[in-house]
Design a protein around this motif. Structure first.
Motif, PDB file in Angstrom:
ATOM      1  N   PHE A   1     -18.169 -20.484  23.766  1.00 38.99           N
ATOM      2  CA  PHE A   1     -18.434 -19.843  25.214  1.00 38.99           C
ATOM      3  C   PHE A   1     -18.866 -18.583  25.128  1.00 38.99           C
TER       4      PHE A   1
ATOM      5  N   ILE B   1     -20.016 -28.431  30.276  1.00 35.74           N
ATOM      6  CA  ILE B   1     -19.555 -26.768  29.870  1.00 35.74           C
ATOM      7  C   ILE B   1     -20.802 -25.839  29.291  1.00 35.74           C
TER       8      ILE B   1
ATOM      9  N   ILE C   1     -15.513 -20.029  30.342  1.00 32.87           N
ATOM     10  CA  ILE C   1     -16.059 -21.431  30.315  1.00 32.87           C
ATOM     11  C   ILE C   1     -16.585 -21.704  31.891  1.00 32.87           C
TER      12      ILE C   1
ATOM     13  N   ARG D   1     -17.954 -30.971  37.586  1.00 31.81           N
ATOM     14  CA  ARG D   1     -16.633 -31.450  36.956  1.00 31.81           C
ATOM     15  C   ARG D   1     -16.171 -32.792  37.547  1.00 31.81           C
TER      16      ARG D   1
ATOM     17  N   TRP E   1     -26.300 -26.659  28.546  1.00 34.48           N
ATOM     18  CA  TRP E   1     -25.044 -27.464  29.079  1.00 34.48           C
ATOM     19  C   TRP E   1     -24.710 -28.739  28.254  1.00 34.48           C
TER      20      TRP E   1
ATOM     21  N   LEU F   1     -11.751 -19.990  33.391  1.00 34.25           N
ATOM     22  CA  LEU F   1     -12.375 -20.997  33.733  1.00 34.25           C
ATOM     23  C   LEU F   1     -13.125 -20.671  35.128  1.00 34.25           C
TER      24      LEU F   1
ATOM     25  N   ILE G   1      -9.192 -27.890  28.772  1.00 30.83           N
ATOM     26  CA  ILE G   1     -10.304 -28.023  29.833  1.00 30.83           C
ATOM     27  C   ILE G   1     -10.405 -29.415  30.341  1.00 30.83           C
TER      28      ILE G   1
ATOM     29  N   LEU H   1     -17.924 -24.465  33.973  1.00 33.78           N
ATOM     30  CA  LEU H   1     -17.707 -26.038  34.340  1.00 33.78           C
ATOM     31  C   LEU H   1     -18.521 -26.214  35.525  1.00 33.78           C
TER      32      LEU H   1
END
Length: 235
Positions: free
Chosen positions: A48, A30, A19, A24, A178, A153, A200, A21
């Motif tokens: 993912f 994501i 994943i 953030r 995204w 992540l 997440i 990110l």
């Protein structure tokens, strides 16, 4: 990814999912893509990047090791899969399915495996330093494929190339994009992906590796929500 003719497709395979990110601290997003309509596992679903661990993953060098806490949690109840191989699989699958490089500049010490030729040609060695182990899930019985999947992540700032450039991606995932965390649930995704999304969302602003890991354990007897490190999940 290619499968050998002798592979037992009913066996549970170790797998790694990534994943990525972005933004953030402002408007978290994501990276997701859509599986093909003819895929044997989760056709048409938005997922993912990720896939099964290959035999050669354990031998691929890393420029940066996993955070020690993540390696420790990955080793719990692991049954043959090593933290190193899982981390390498995560980086390889991210590269193959999106063209994004999670690595550090450097020369490979030995012959570059075929799966890594394009990655190495860009002057990088894979690096697991930015990966965080955040979730684990075992595919329920009765599915055409079963995986013991570890979800990692990683912050988009750790990607070495342009995070908007998917030109080197394979055709395994389409519609790479995204997706705002806020809007992600409007996509057609597997149940377990929705569960991971909740995790997440809760961790988006926290850059430290989690001390305990949710484990959705589906076996032939029962389905359990556990936590690696022995902490039960509250209902």
């Amino acid at each position: 990814m290619p499968e050998t003719r002798t592979q037992d497709k009913s066996a549970i395979r170790h797998a790694a999912t990534v994943i990525v990110l972005r933004d953030r601290e402002t408007h978290p997003k994501i990276l997701m893509g859509q599986r093909g309509a003819r895929a044997a596992f989760m056709p048409n679903k938005f997922v993912f990047p990720g896939g099964a661990v290959d035999a050669g993953d354990a031998k691929v060098p890393l420029a940066g090791a996993l955070p020690a806490l993540c390696a420790t949690r990955l080793a719990e109840d692991a049954r043959a899969a090593t933290p190193h191989a899982l981390a390498v699989a995560a980086i390889r699958e991210l590269w193959e399915e999106t063209g994004l490089v999670l690595g550090a500049p450097g020369a490979w010490p030995d012959k570059v495996p075929n799966d890594w030729q394009g990655f190495a040609a860009r002057g990088y060695l894979p690096s697991a330093a930015g990966l965080q182990f955040v979730f684990r899930a075992l595919t329920p019985p009765g599915r055409p494929r079963r995986f013991d999947a570890r979800f990692f992540l990683v912050d988009a700032e750790d990607i070495a190339n342009d995070p908007d450039d998917f030109s080197a991606a394979s055709d395994e995932l389409s519609h790479l994009q995204w997706v705002s965390l806020r809007d992600a649930r409007s996509f057609d995704m597997p149940f377990i992906t929705e569960v991971v999304l909740s995790e997440i969302q809760a961790r988006a602003a926290d850059k430290a590796p989690p001390a305990s890991i949710p484990f959705f354990k589906n076996n032939d007897e029962e389905s359990l929500f556990l936590r690696l490190r022995g902490v039960p999940m509250s209902g």
